[in-house]
Each structure stands twice: as structure tokens, then as C-alpha cells.
Design a protein around this motif. Structure first.
Motif, PDB file in Angstrom:
ATOM      1  N   ILE A  62     138.340  45.392  94.497  1.00 35.67           N
ATOM      2  CA  ILE A  62     139.407  45.734  93.541  1.00 35.67           C
ATOM      3  C   ILE A  62     139.538  47.261  93.439  1.00 35.67           C
ATOM      4  CG2 ILE A  62     140.023  45.658  91.094  1.00 35.67           C
ATOM      5  CD1 ILE A  62     138.879  42.785  91.065  1.00 35.67           C
ATOM      6  N   VAL A  63     138.401  47.947  93.398  1.00 35.19           N
ATOM      7  CA  VAL A  63     138.423  49.417  93.361  1.00 35.19           C
ATOM      8  C   VAL A  63     139.223  49.953  94.558  1.00 35.19           C
ATOM      9  CG1 VAL A  63     137.007  51.488  93.671  1.00 35.19           C
ATOM     10  CG2 VAL A  63     136.280  49.712  92.071  1.00 35.19           C
ATOM     11  N   LYS A  64     138.919  49.406  95.723  1.00 37.07           N
ATOM     12  CA  LYS A  64     139.578  49.887  96.930  1.00 37.07           C
ATOM     13  C   LYS A  64     141.081  49.580  96.882  1.00 37.07           C
ATOM     14  CE  LYS A  64     139.300  49.670 101.911  1.00 37.07           C
ATOM     15  NZ  LYS A  64     139.345  48.611 102.897  1.00 37.07           N
ATOM     16  N   ALA A  65     141.415  48.359  96.481  1.00 37.54           N
ATOM     17  CA  ALA A  65     142.826  47.970  96.420  1.00 37.54           C
ATOM     18  C   ALA A  65     143.592  48.871  95.453  1.00 37.54           C
ATOM     19  CB  ALA A  65     142.946  46.505  96.010  1.00 37.54           C
TER      20      ALA A  65
ATOM     21  N   ALA B 262     142.737  51.997  94.511  1.00 36.91           N
ATOM     22  CA  ALA B 262     142.832  53.345  95.094  1.00 36.91           C
ATOM     23  C   ALA B 262     143.958  53.379  96.120  1.00 36.91           C
ATOM     24  CB  ALA B 262     141.505  53.737  95.733  1.00 36.91           C
ATOM     25  N   GLU B 263     144.041  52.330  96.945  1.00 40.79           N
ATOM     26  CA  GLU B 263     145.076  52.311  97.983  1.00 40.79           C
ATOM     27  C   GLU B 263     146.472  52.131  97.402  1.00 40.79           C
ATOM     28  OE1 GLU B 263     143.569  49.472 100.777  1.00 40.79           O
ATOM     29  OE2 GLU B 263     142.222  50.976 101.689  1.00 40.79           O
TER      30      GLU B 263
ATOM     31  N   THR C  64     142.004  57.177  98.389  1.00 36.05           N
ATOM     32  CA  THR C  64     140.902  56.622  99.186  1.00 36.05           C
ATOM     33  C   THR C  64     139.653  56.508  98.327  1.00 36.05           C
ATOM     34  OG1 THR C  64     140.227  58.831  99.843  1.00 36.05           O
ATOM     35  CG2 THR C  64     141.702  57.671 101.340  1.00 36.05           C
ATOM     36  N   VAL C  65     138.740  55.662  98.764  1.00 35.81           N
ATOM     37  CA  VAL C  65     137.447  55.585  98.099  1.00 35.81           C
ATOM     38  C   VAL C  65     136.369  55.623  99.172  1.00 35.81           C
ATOM     39  CG1 VAL C  65     137.667  53.066  97.972  1.00 35.81           C
ATOM     40  CG2 VAL C  65     135.945  54.218  96.606  1.00 35.81           C
ATOM     41  N   SER C  66     135.321  56.414  98.910  1.00 38.91           N
ATOM     42  CA  SER C  66     134.237  56.476  99.893  1.00 38.91           C
ATOM     43  C   SER C  66     132.907  56.394  99.172  1.00 38.91           C
ATOM     44  CB  SER C  66     134.333  57.767 100.693  1.00 38.91           C
ATOM     45  OG  SER C  66     134.147  58.852  99.835  1.00 38.91           O
ATOM     46  N   VAL C  67     131.864  56.120  99.945  1.00 37.73           N
ATOM     47  CA  VAL C  67     130.550  55.924  99.332  1.00 37.73           C
ATOM     48  C   VAL C  67     129.478  56.616 100.171  1.00 37.73           C
ATOM     49  CG1 VAL C  67     130.272  53.708 100.512  1.00 37.73           C
ATOM     50  CG2 VAL C  67     128.924  54.186  98.468  1.00 37.73           C
TER      51      VAL C  67
ATOM     52  N   THR D 282     133.072  58.165  95.577  1.00 38.61           N
ATOM     53  CA  THR D 282     134.071  59.219  95.422  1.00 38.61           C
ATOM     54  C   THR D 282     135.456  58.617  95.596  1.00 38.61           C
ATOM     55  OG1 THR D 282     132.496  60.739  96.415  1.00 38.61           O
ATOM     56  CG2 THR D 282     134.769  61.500  96.219  1.00 38.61           C
ATOM     57  N   VAL D 283     136.279  58.707  94.556  1.00 40.73           N
ATOM     58  CA  VAL D 283     137.647  58.201  94.625  1.00 40.73           C
ATOM     59  C   VAL D 283     138.573  59.406  94.626  1.00 40.73           C
ATOM     60  CG1 VAL D 283     139.408  56.764  93.531  1.00 40.73           C
ATOM     61  CG2 VAL D 283     136.991  56.145  93.335  1.00 40.73           C
TER      62      VAL D 283
END
Ligand SMILES: Nc1ncnc2c1ncn2[C@@H]1O[C@H](COP(=O)(O)OP(=O)(O)O)[C@@H](O)[C@H]1O
Ligand SMILES: [Mg+2]
Length: 390
Positions: A359-362, A364-365, A370-373, A384-385
């Protein structure tokens, strides 16, 4: 790439086939001219009948030379050739031309009495190869367009069942979420009124507490299911973006979570810093709580969780960093997948079903972000978002 490789190989192949044909031609010439040479005298010479045929001006492509045993040139017919004896089959360059040369011994009773040298220009081979190459190059766009169209049609055909299946799965998740939501709310509401009634009658509600917790957990999961399909669906159907004060949002969330983190003995801190962007308030707040939920779940007592906001010119960056258990490197690429959890048994006890990060990724998109870890097992995890500010 394959097409270029095939083209190159076929041009080379074509050239070598043409060269072979040229050699074959020379061989046939040598066999027939051999019969036209008289070797009975001290030096070889062409018989009269042959001489008239071979010297027809401008007709002959082949150069014919006769040499004596001392390699001295005796007679020459046809176009001007290279006038030096060469090894039996060779290629020679002179006067800007390339000649294929074939030399045969002339024998009288096994004794060599001279040599015949035949020469053919390779010009025809070069011309034909060039023409062949140009034909391929000029037809290439049509061939490639044809290939591309075929590939598109075929891959669409092949992908259809998978796409249908994906669509079905998504529909199923959405429908299941919606279908479960209504009965669940009814059960939840009834439980509350039963619990209230029992309290009024002075009965203990201890037995109902685990039921209420389970219902709450189910409610969260159903919510996640609905949210996921909604976030992934067409966002245009959602309300317009509004100006979101992220600093305000993070401050509030950190405040709301303070008690839960304190209960588990984890320090939670955030230094306020201004950051605003155009976005979907509810979704962004969901993104934040999902990250905080994880930080809380996967950090042990005595740990520390640090939240940061950084507003750059083009991006707003949200960082949630913990000193928790970390994520193994081989799991890192998968944690944003739906239903993926690193340790199934451990995560179940803490109540997730592996939808939080997808859900976080969706989200952010949906904000074109973007989201990275980054994570080290035993040391901690940093999410990091990055979201575009405009
Ligand atoms: N801060 C974190 N520290 C360690 N592991 C994490 C963290 N956040 C997520 N994970 C791992 O990623 C998995 C997926 O996370 P998520 O999608 O939120 O699902 P869950 O419902 O299990 O929390 C989790 O099961 C957990 O193993
Ligand atoms: Mg989670």
C-alpha cells in the motif's frame, strides 16, 4: 541485433559463394583452354583456331597468359592482367583492380613445358555483393516493422490469459473486501452493544476482549484489501489533490503513536520541519501510519525510531528509520509485494498480512513518487519516500 547479425552473416556468405562461383568459372576456363594449347614444340602456343575465338575484342572477361618454363610471358589475350606467374590459386591487386588468378602447369609427357595463367576481375562479385547488401538494408525497415507488428500481436495473444487472470484476481480481492466489510461492521456493532449491556448488568466482559481484538484485526485486513485495490485503480475517480501540510501530518501522527511506542519502550522522535505538497491527504497519512506501524512492530524494546522530513526544491523526502530487527538482503526486493512477509510465523503474531508496504508503494506511485529501503539485519531499517513537490 539478431537481424543485423543475420544480415552481416548473409552478406559474408553471399560474398564467399560468389567467390566460389568465380573460382569454378576459372576452373572451367582452364579445362577448355588447356585443349586449345599446343605443347608439342619448344614453347607452348595457342592453336590458330583458338586464337581467333579468344581474341574477339571486348568480348572476353578473362585474361589468358602463356609462359615458358623460365616464367617469361609468351602470349596474352583478353583484358590486361597481372603479368607475373602466381601460385596456383591466388588473389592479386594491381592498377586498382583485384584479380582472381589461376595458374596451371602445361605438360608434355609429364614434363612441364610452360604455364597458363587465367585472371578474372573480382569486380562482378563486389558489385553483386554490394547490390545484395543494399537490397537488405533498404528492405530492413519493412522487415523490422513487420517483425515488430508480429511480436506485438503474438505477445498480446500470449499475455491475454495472464492479464485476464490478474484482472480477475484484483476483482476478487476488491469484491471479497467489500463483501466482508458489511457483515463485519454488523458483528462489530453488535459486539459493542452486547459488551455494553453486560457491563450494565454487572457481568465481566473479559471473555469478549479477545473477540473484539480479533474483529479489530479482521477490520484492518479488510480495510487493507479494499484500500489496495482502490489505490491501484484509476485515481482520476478520486477527489482532486489538495495542498497537504506534511509537517502537520507527521507531527500529529507521531503524537498519536507516542503512547504505543512508549508502552513498548521505544523512543520515537521527530524534529518538525516545513514541507508541503499537492496530494491525497488520506492516502499520505495512511502511508505514514503503515511505516510507523512496521517500525513499532519490528523494533525491540530499548530501540529508537527517527522520523525526518526534508523539503528540497523538487522533492519532499520522508524518512522513517528504526534500530529494529532489520530485513535480510534476499527479502529486500520482495517486501513491497502484496502478501509478502519475511517471517510468516513472527509477523502473524504481530497482526499483519503483508499488505502494508504494498500500500505504501502504491500510494507513493500514485503521487509519482518512489519508496526505497535500506536495511541491515540486527541493526535497523530505513525507509525513504520521495514525492515530487509540485
Ligand atoms: N521496519 C521494519 N523492520 C524490519 N522488517 C520490516 C520492517 N518493515 C517491514 N518489514 C518486513 O517486511 C514485511 C512486509 O511488511 P508489510 O507489507 O508492512 O507487512 P506486515 O503486514 O507483515 O507488516 C514484514 O512482514 C516484515 O517482515
Ligand atoms: Mg506492516
Amino acid at each position: 541485433v539478431v537481424y543485423v547479425a543475420v544480415t552481416l552473416v548473409s552478406v559474408l556468405l553471399f560474398h564467399s559463394m560468389m567467390m566460389n562461383a568465380l573460382d569454378h568459372e576459372l576452373q572451367i576456363f582452364a579445362a577448355s583452354f588447356g585443349r586449345a594449347i599446343d605443347v608439342s614444340g619448344s614453347v607452348p602456343y595457342f592453336r590458330d583456331w583458338a586464337r581467333t575465338v579468344k581474341t574477339e575484342p571486348g568480348k572476353s572477361l578473362v585474361t589468358i597468359q602463356l609462359y615458358d618454363v623460365n616464367e617469361r610471358l609468351l602470349e596474352s589475350y583478353g583484358p590486361k592482367g597481372y603479368e607475373r606467374i602466381m601460385p596456383d590459386l591466388s588473389t592479386v591487386k594491381f592498377d586498382g583492380k583485384t584479380m582472381r588468378v589461376r595458374t596451371t602447369d602445361l605438360r608434355k609427357d609429364q614434363r612441364v613445358v610452360g604455364y597458363m595463367q587465367l585472371e578474372l576481375s573480382t569486380e562482378r562479385v563486389e558489385d553483386a555483393t554490394r547490390q545484395f547488401g543494399w537490397t537488405i538494408i533498404l528492405t530492413a525497415p519493412f522487415v523490422l516493422i513487420g517483425l515488430a507488428l508480429t511480436a506485438i500481436v503474438v505477445s498480446a495473444q500470449v499475455a491475454r490469459p495472464f492479464l485476464d487472470y490478474m484482472h480477475m484476481l484484483r476483482r476478487f480481492i476488491a469484491d471479497a473486501g467489500h463483501e466482508l466489510n458489511t457483515p463485519l461492521s454488523i458483528v462489530q456493532a453488535r459486539m459493542q452493544s452486547i459488551s455494553a449491556k453486560m457491563e450494565r448488568q454487572g457481568q465481566s466482559t473479559d471473555e469478549l476482549v479477545p473477540v473484539e481484538h480479533s474483529l479489530e484485526r479482521m477490520g484492518k485486513i479488510v480495510n487493507d484489501l479494499m484500500l489496495l485495490t482502490e489505490v491501484e485503480g484509476p485515481l482520476t475517480a478520486r477527489p482532486a489533490r489538495t495542498e497537504v501540510d506534511l509537517n502537520d501530518m507527521v507531527s500529529q501522527a507521531v503524537n498519536d503513536y507516542k503512547a504505543q511506542f512508549a508502552d513498548k519502550g521505544i523512543a520515537l522522535d521527530y524534529d518538525p520541519s516545513p514541507a508541503r505538497l499537492q496530494g491525497y491527504q488520506d492516502a499520505l497519512s495512511r502511508l505514514l501510519t503503515n511505516l510507523l506501524d512496521n517500525a513499532l512492530k519490528y523494533t525491540e524494546t530499548g530501540g529508537r525510531v527517527h522520523v525526518q522530513l526534508k523539503a528540497a526544491e523538487k522533492n519532499v523526502v520522508l524518512v522513517v528509520e528504526d534500530t529494529g530487527i532489520g530485513i535480510p538482503a534476499d527479502s529486500l526486493p520482495k517486501i513491497f509485494d502484496r502478501f509478502y512477509r519475511v517471517d510468516k510465523s513472527r509477523s502473524r503474531a504481530s497482526g499483519g498480512i503483508g499488505l502494508g508496504l504494498s500500500i505504501v508503494k502504491a500510494i507513493a506511485e500514485a503521487h509519482k513518487g518512489t519508496v526505497s529501503v535500506q536495511s541491515t539485519v540486527g541493526h535497523g531499517t530505513k525507509f525513504t519516500v520521495s514525492l515530487p513537490a509540485a
